[in-house]
Design a protein around this motif. Sequence first.
Motif, PDB file in Angstrom:
ATOM      1  N   LYS A 114       1.195  -1.765   0.202  1.00  0.00           N
ATOM      2  CA  LYS A 114       0.150  -0.053  -0.184  1.00  0.00           C
ATOM      3  C   LYS A 114       0.848   1.825  -0.261  1.00  0.00           C
ATOM      4  CE  LYS A 114      -3.726  -2.036   0.337  1.00  0.00           C
ATOM      5  NZ  LYS A 114      -5.174  -2.077  -0.618  1.00  0.00           N
ATOM      6  N   ASN A 117       2.409   2.050  -3.267  1.00  0.00           N
ATOM      7  CA  ASN A 117       1.051   2.523  -4.112  1.00  0.00           C
ATOM      8  C   ASN A 117       0.745   3.052  -3.793  1.00  0.00           C
ATOM      9  OD1 ASN A 117       1.396   0.266  -5.337  1.00  0.00           O
ATOM     10  ND2 ASN A 117      -0.118  -1.007  -4.459  1.00  0.00           N
ATOM     11  N   GLY A 118       1.050   3.924  -2.952  1.00  0.00           N
ATOM     12  CA  GLY A 118       1.025   5.802  -2.548  1.00  0.00           C
ATOM     13  C   GLY A 118      -0.693   5.647  -1.569  1.00  0.00           C
ATOM     14  N   ASP A 119      -0.429   4.320  -0.914  1.00  0.00           N
ATOM     15  CA  ASP A 119      -2.522   4.302  -0.302  1.00  0.00           C
ATOM     16  C   ASP A 119      -1.809   4.768   0.909  1.00  0.00           C
ATOM     17  OD1 ASP A 119      -4.874   4.334   0.458  1.00  0.00           O
ATOM     18  OD2 ASP A 119      -5.784   2.704   0.058  1.00  0.00           O
ATOM     19  N   TYR A 120      -1.571   6.070   1.886  1.00  0.00           N
ATOM     20  CA  TYR A 120      -0.773   5.126   2.888  1.00  0.00           C
ATOM     21  C   TYR A 120      -1.696   5.523   3.825  1.00  0.00           C
ATOM     22  CZ  TYR A 120       3.146   7.959   0.024  1.00  0.00           C
ATOM     23  OH  TYR A 120       4.119   8.530  -1.060  1.00  0.00           O
ATOM     24  N   PRO A 121      -2.729   6.463   3.968  1.00  0.00           N
ATOM     25  CA  PRO A 121      -3.633   5.265   5.028  1.00  0.00           C
ATOM     26  C   PRO A 121      -3.637   3.852   5.559  1.00  0.00           C
ATOM     27  CG  PRO A 121      -5.433   7.528   3.896  1.00  0.00           C
ATOM     28  CD  PRO A 121      -3.713   6.915   3.364  1.00  0.00           C
ATOM     29  N   ALA A 122      -4.428   3.881   3.900  1.00  0.00           N
ATOM     30  CA  ALA A 122      -5.059   1.696   3.973  1.00  0.00           C
ATOM     31  C   ALA A 122      -3.030   1.248   4.603  1.00  0.00           C
ATOM     32  CB  ALA A 122      -5.040   1.297   2.913  1.00  0.00           C
ATOM     33  N   ALA A 123      -2.281   2.677   3.933  1.00  0.00           N
ATOM     34  CA  ALA A 123      -1.165   1.260   4.943  1.00  0.00           C
ATOM     35  C   ALA A 123      -1.029   1.129   5.950  1.00  0.00           C
ATOM     36  CB  ALA A 123       0.641   1.955   4.058  1.00  0.00           C
ATOM     37  N   LYS A 125      -3.249   1.109   8.237  1.00  0.00           N
ATOM     38  CA  LYS A 125      -4.370   0.286   9.281  1.00  0.00           C
ATOM     39  C   LYS A 125      -3.649  -0.820   8.787  1.00  0.00           C
ATOM     40  CE  LYS A 125      -8.533  -2.463   7.587  1.00  0.00           C
ATOM     41  NZ  LYS A 125      -8.843  -2.138   6.708  1.00  0.00           N
ATOM     42  N   CYS A 147       4.674   6.385   6.706  1.00  0.00           N
ATOM     43  CA  CYS A 147       3.300   6.958   6.703  1.00  0.00           C
ATOM     44  C   CYS A 147       2.817   8.373   7.065  1.00  0.00           C
ATOM     45  CB  CYS A 147       2.619   5.575   6.360  1.00  0.00           C
ATOM     46  SG  CYS A 147       2.842   4.684   6.324  1.00  0.00           S
ATOM     47  N   LYS A 150       4.553  11.087   5.392  1.00  0.00           N
ATOM     48  CA  LYS A 150       3.684  11.446   4.495  1.00  0.00           C
ATOM     49  C   LYS A 150       2.293  12.061   4.310  1.00  0.00           C
ATOM     50  CE  LYS A 150       7.128   9.235   1.522  1.00  0.00           C
ATOM     51  NZ  LYS A 150       7.345   9.932   0.466  1.00  0.00           N
TER      52      LYS A 150
END
Length: 161
Positions: A114, A117-123, A125, A147, A150
Amino acid sequence: MVREIQDTCKELLFEMKNYDECIKICQEAVDVGRENRADFKLIARVLTRIGNCYRAKKDFKNAKTFYEKSLSEHRTPETKELLSKLEKIIREEERKAYIDPVKAEQEKELGNEKFKNGDYPAAIKHYSEAIRRNPDDPKIYSNRAACYTKLAEFNLGLKDL
């Protein structure tokens, strides 16, 4: 006089670590007490003793149940304190049971994907779940801190570092 003998008998069984027999006698005492409309304080004391037996047997769920029953009969500070200590023990046991380094590594890998891929909130989590699974791994904390930085949550990132 009979009540004193029963109390002494229950105390001896408890001290001899014959918990099953003590629970059986205490259950009978509660039944007899309810039939004869005994004072709520006496019934509460016997229910607390049953809870103590279950706690000594490491059966924490039953111990909690009987402490709560005792408190519903008569609220005493001693029983409330026993219940709060027992709840802490239960929470700690559940936390220890939740720790699993293998699943923590899987969650960390998902968090890494994640993050790439730049999906920091999911990372965040996934990293948080990995930390709950293995709180002793410092790499996960630093990944989650990255994260946070970022996302411009510098205080949270600093806290993880």
